[in-house]
Design a protein around this motif. Structure first.
Motif, short mmCIF file in Angstrom:
data_model
loop_
_atom_site.label_atom_id
_atom_site.label_comp_id
_atom_site.label_asym_id
_atom_site.label_seq_id
_atom_site.Cartn_x
_atom_site.Cartn_y
_atom_site.Cartn_z
N PRO B 193 0.83 -1.21 0.00
CA PRO B 193 0.00 0.00 0.00
C PRO B 193 0.86 1.27 0.00
CG PRO B 193 -0.16 -1.18 2.11
CD PRO B 193 0.61 -2.05 1.19
N GLU B 194 0.26 2.40 -0.37
CA GLU B 194 0.98 3.66 -0.35
C GLU B 194 1.21 4.11 1.09
OE1 GLU B 194 0.34 7.34 -2.80
OE2 GLU B 194 -1.17 6.03 -3.68
N LEU B 195 2.39 4.68 1.30
CA LEU B 195 2.77 5.08 2.66
C LEU B 195 1.72 5.94 3.36
CD1 LEU B 195 6.53 6.16 2.90
CD2 LEU B 195 5.28 4.57 4.37
N ALA B 237 21.79 7.72 4.30
CA ALA B 237 22.82 6.68 4.19
C ALA B 237 22.70 5.90 2.89
CB ALA B 237 22.72 5.73 5.39
N GLY B 238 21.64 6.18 2.13
CA GLY B 238 21.49 5.55 0.82
C GLY B 238 20.85 4.16 0.87
N TYR B 239 20.25 3.78 1.99
CA TYR B 239 19.65 2.44 2.08
C TYR B 239 18.40 2.34 1.22
CZ TYR B 239 22.47 2.23 6.41
OH TYR B 239 23.47 2.28 7.33
N VAL B 240 17.62 3.42 1.17
CA VAL B 240 16.34 3.42 0.46
C VAL B 240 16.15 4.77 -0.23
CG1 VAL B 240 15.06 1.73 1.84
CG2 VAL B 240 15.21 4.10 2.61
N PRO B 241 15.26 4.82 -1.27
CA PRO B 241 15.02 6.11 -1.94
C PRO B 241 14.30 7.12 -1.04
CG PRO B 241 14.01 4.27 -3.15
CD PRO B 241 14.52 3.72 -1.87
N ASN B 242 14.36 8.38 -1.46
CA ASN B 242 13.80 9.45 -0.64
C ASN B 242 12.29 9.37 -0.46
OD1 ASN B 242 14.27 11.94 0.82
ND2 ASN B 242 13.14 12.94 -0.82
N ASP B 243 11.59 8.72 -1.43
CA ASP B 243 10.13 8.69 -1.26
C ASP B 243 9.70 7.73 -0.15
OD1 ASP B 243 11.08 7.22 -3.80
OD2 ASP B 243 9.27 6.12 -3.28
N TYR B 244 10.66 7.07 0.49
CA TYR B 244 10.38 6.28 1.69
C TYR B 244 10.39 7.16 2.94
CZ TYR B 244 11.15 1.59 -0.36
OH TYR B 244 11.06 0.44 -1.09
N GLN B 245 10.93 8.36 2.80
CA GLN B 245 11.25 9.14 4.00
C GLN B 245 10.01 9.65 4.75
OE1 GLN B 245 13.19 13.24 5.50
NE2 GLN B 245 13.75 12.65 3.44
N ILE B 246 9.99 9.38 6.05
CA ILE B 246 8.93 9.87 6.91
C ILE B 246 9.53 10.88 7.87
CG2 ILE B 246 7.38 9.20 8.79
CD1 ILE B 246 7.13 6.48 7.27
N GLY B 247 8.92 12.06 7.93
CA GLY B 247 9.43 13.08 8.84
C GLY B 247 9.11 14.47 8.35
N GLN B 248 9.64 15.45 9.02
CA GLN B 248 9.39 16.85 8.68
C GLN B 248 9.73 17.12 7.22
OE1 GLN B 248 12.15 19.61 10.39
NE2 GLN B 248 10.73 21.32 10.28
N THR B 249 10.84 16.52 6.76
CA THR B 249 11.29 16.81 5.40
C THR B 249 10.84 15.73 4.42
OG1 THR B 249 13.39 15.76 5.93
CG2 THR B 249 13.28 18.12 6.17
N LYS B 251 7.51 12.47 4.24
CA LYS B 251 6.06 12.32 4.28
C LYS B 251 5.56 12.31 5.72
CE LYS B 251 5.47 9.96 -0.04
NZ LYS B 251 6.45 9.07 -0.65
N VAL B 252 4.30 12.68 5.88
CA VAL B 252 3.67 12.61 7.19
C VAL B 252 2.66 11.48 7.13
CG1 VAL B 252 2.26 13.83 8.87
CG2 VAL B 252 3.98 15.07 7.56
N VAL B 253 2.75 10.55 8.09
CA VAL B 253 1.84 9.41 8.10
C VAL B 253 1.15 9.32 9.46
CG1 VAL B 253 3.27 8.12 6.45
CG2 VAL B 253 3.59 7.76 8.90
N ALA B 254 -0.02 8.73 9.48
CA ALA B 254 -0.72 8.52 10.75
C ALA B 254 -1.52 7.22 10.66
CB ALA B 254 -1.64 9.70 11.05
#
Lengths: 249, 317
Positions: B193-195, B237-249, B251-254
């Motif tokens: 599913p989408e983050l 650190a380059g483990y995963v692409p940026n569209d995985y990123q959760i946080g202020q900079t 995506k915001v998830v709940a």
């Protein structure tokens, strides 16, 4: 071409911010301040363009109180050639900042304006897009790659689903995302050299811009705090709690 | 006056974020006693407009279907929105990268401020928005005639996708600003599913140590039907692409359940997930700040904990 970089002085990203007791805002007195992290990436990109020969001059602009001059000095120590400081003691909204930057762009005539995608204090994420629209220029927002060639720039944008590539006409405004580059630290000799680099100071009046805010901040408060929960011993207990207590799996 | 919602879509599908923005628009429409309308701008997006017409409470769908709008380039979308804006008191869009790209351009050309990522509607002109990565909430009152608003989708329920019967009307006037051209996209393909809309999210941090080790999270994600995310440290650190990123900079998830693995819990990460219903933290450092927001904490090396968790889930599910 000339590259203009807009930078903002903000509460350092490592500081645990404190909301003032009277609800008037976030405490910024006696708090460590530094350049907005996204703007450091913008400065770095501009300097790399000059080092690569695609830019001749890098001008760092900041809008803010007297201390914003220190932030400009940081950009100069990183390698920017000169600074422009629009002295503004009151808080400015992105709309006013975009108008001030437009006035400076009209004086300076840069080929590219680089900004951080958002400031980590007000988290607005607006200024670059607003500036671009005011100028009637193309924009590359949230970029992680920039290649300037001829009259165009090819940008890779970080979008929700992944990456997007767009070609934009120059002059243009770009706003930078985290992965564009890793900003350098200023060396001591460069910090010394930066002290001699010129910073022009001007006021919003000099630029003919009305910076009156459009938004009234009625109150600022802390968000509800989450309570720490319980520690579990092992994975089996965790799965049991998630299934039978929290009922989320 | 009326409220206009700008639909999030990819020309073939109406994205769920639109429904959260509609909820905000419904609250505002009630305050002002006005109608709620939706704009679908793109190319070949008639199906999206029909889906939008079914959303409960929508009175009219505007369909701008033109080749210039195919990729929703900000420069081409802006003039259309500015032209339409005069008929509305509020323009509301979900805070996706598409809206973040275009809405400030619209606001400035209307000479109004934008109110970014609101988390509550107090009245027709007063809204709550997070600042400082969500470490403070500001209540702001706008004095502008047209309010340009983006919505933090995770804080609002989705409006009912069915039950409405709005009319669809074509609008024209799309132009190619001649400033930009779309070259291509590289979207992360995933069966998961989408983050931002997943019920369960499992995220890894720097503690994952490598890109390969994310496979451990992925196998658990597949058992739970979860989306996989990451902290900024793991992205840097380059483990995963940026569209995985959760946080202020990022995506915001709940989600209903958020599992943070090998994530210390920096302020910037907490900003992106602290509104999750149930938070689980797995970290070998018991002093890690993530435990202060976790409902369930497991102090254990993740390379021990994850295989054990996989095994226990197989037994329990």
């Amino acid at each position: 071409m000339k590259v203009l970089v807009a930078i903002k002085r903000v509460v350092d990203f490592n500081v645990n911010i404190r909301v003032r007791g009277d609800g008037s805002g976030v405490e910024t007195n006696n708090v460590k301040m530094s350049m907005n992290p996204f703007d450091e990436i913008a400065v770095e990109e501009a300097i790399r363009m000059r080092e690569a020969g695609t830019a001749e001059e890098v001008v760092a602009v900041s809008i803010g109180p007297a201390q914003s001059a220190e932030t400009i000095r940081t950009a100069l120590a990183m390698g920017a050639d000169r600074g422009i400081h629009v002295l503004c003691e009151t808080q400015t909204e992105p709309l006013a900042v975009a108008k001030l930057l437009k006035a400076i762009v009209e004086k300076e005539d840069p080929g590219l304006v680089i900004l951080g995608k958002q400031a980590i204090d007000d988290d607005c994420n607006q200024t670059g897009q607003m500036l671009s629209a005011l100028l009637g220029w193309a924009q590359g927002a949230f970029i992680s790659k920039l290649a300037v060639a001829g009259g165009n720039a090819e940008v890779t944008r970080e979008v929700d689903g992944g990456l997007e590539k767009v070609s934009i006409k120059i002059p243009a405004v770009v706003t930078v995302d985290l992965r564009l580059n890793e900003p350098r630290y200023a060396s001591l000799p460069n910090i010394m050299k930066a002290k001699k680099k010129p910073i022009d100071q001007m006021s919003p009046d000099d630029l003919g811009v009305d910076v009156a805010p459009r938004m009234k901040i009625l109150k600022v408060e802390e968000p509800p705090k989450r309570q720490a929960g319980v520690k579990v011993e092992n994975a089996a207990q965790l799965v049991d709690k998630l299934k039978n207590e929290a009922k989320v799996i | 006056m009326a409220v206009l919602v700008i639909a999030e879509h990819d020309n073939s599908e109406l994205k769920p974020a639109t429904l959260n923005a509609v909820t905000v628009a419904q609250e505002i429409a009630k305050e002002i006693g006005g109608d709620l309308e939706i704009l679908v701008a793109g190319e070949g997006c008639g199906g999206v407009a029909e889906a939008a017409a079914k959303i409960a409470g929508v009175s009219r769908v505007l369909l701008a279907d033109a080749p210039e709008l195919a990729n929703q380039l900000a420069e081409n979308l802006t003039p259309l929105l500015v032209k339409l804006a005069s008929g509305y008191s509020h323009l509301v869009a979900p805070a996706t990268t598409t809206a973040k790209n275009v809405m400030p351009r619209v606001a400035v050309l209307l000479d109004v401020a934008q109110i970014s990522e609101i988390t509550a509607v107090v009245s027709a002109d007063t809204f709550v928005r997070p600042i400082y990565a969500g470490n403070a909430l500001a209540t702001v009152q706008s004095s502008d005639a047209i309010k340009v608003i983006t919505v933090r989708t995770t804080t609002f329920d989705a409006a009912a996708a069915e039950g409405g019967g709005a009319t669809v009307e074509a609008v024209d006037g799309a132009v190619d600003a001649g400033l930009s051209s779309f070259l291509g996209q590289d979207l992360t393909k995933s069966e998961r599913p989408e983050l931002t809309t997943a019920d369960i999210v499992i995220s890894g941090g720097r503690g994952m140590q490598s890109s390969d080790n994310f496979a451990l999270l992925e196998s658990i994600a597949d058992k739970l039907g979860a989306a996989v995310g990451a902290s900024r440290a793991a992205v840097d650190a380059g483990y995963v692409p940026n569209d995985y990123q959760i946080g202020q900079t990022g995506k915001v998830v709940a989600p209903n359940l958020y599992i943070a693995v090998g994530i210390s819990g920096a302020i910037q990460h907490l900003a992106g997930m602290k509104d999750s219903k149930v938070i689980v933290a797995i970290n070998k450092d018991e002093e890690a700040p993530i435990f202060q927001v976790a409902d369930y904490g497991l102090v254990e090396d993740l390379f021990t904990a994850l295989p054990a968790l996989a095994e226990e889930l197989d037994k329990a599910l």
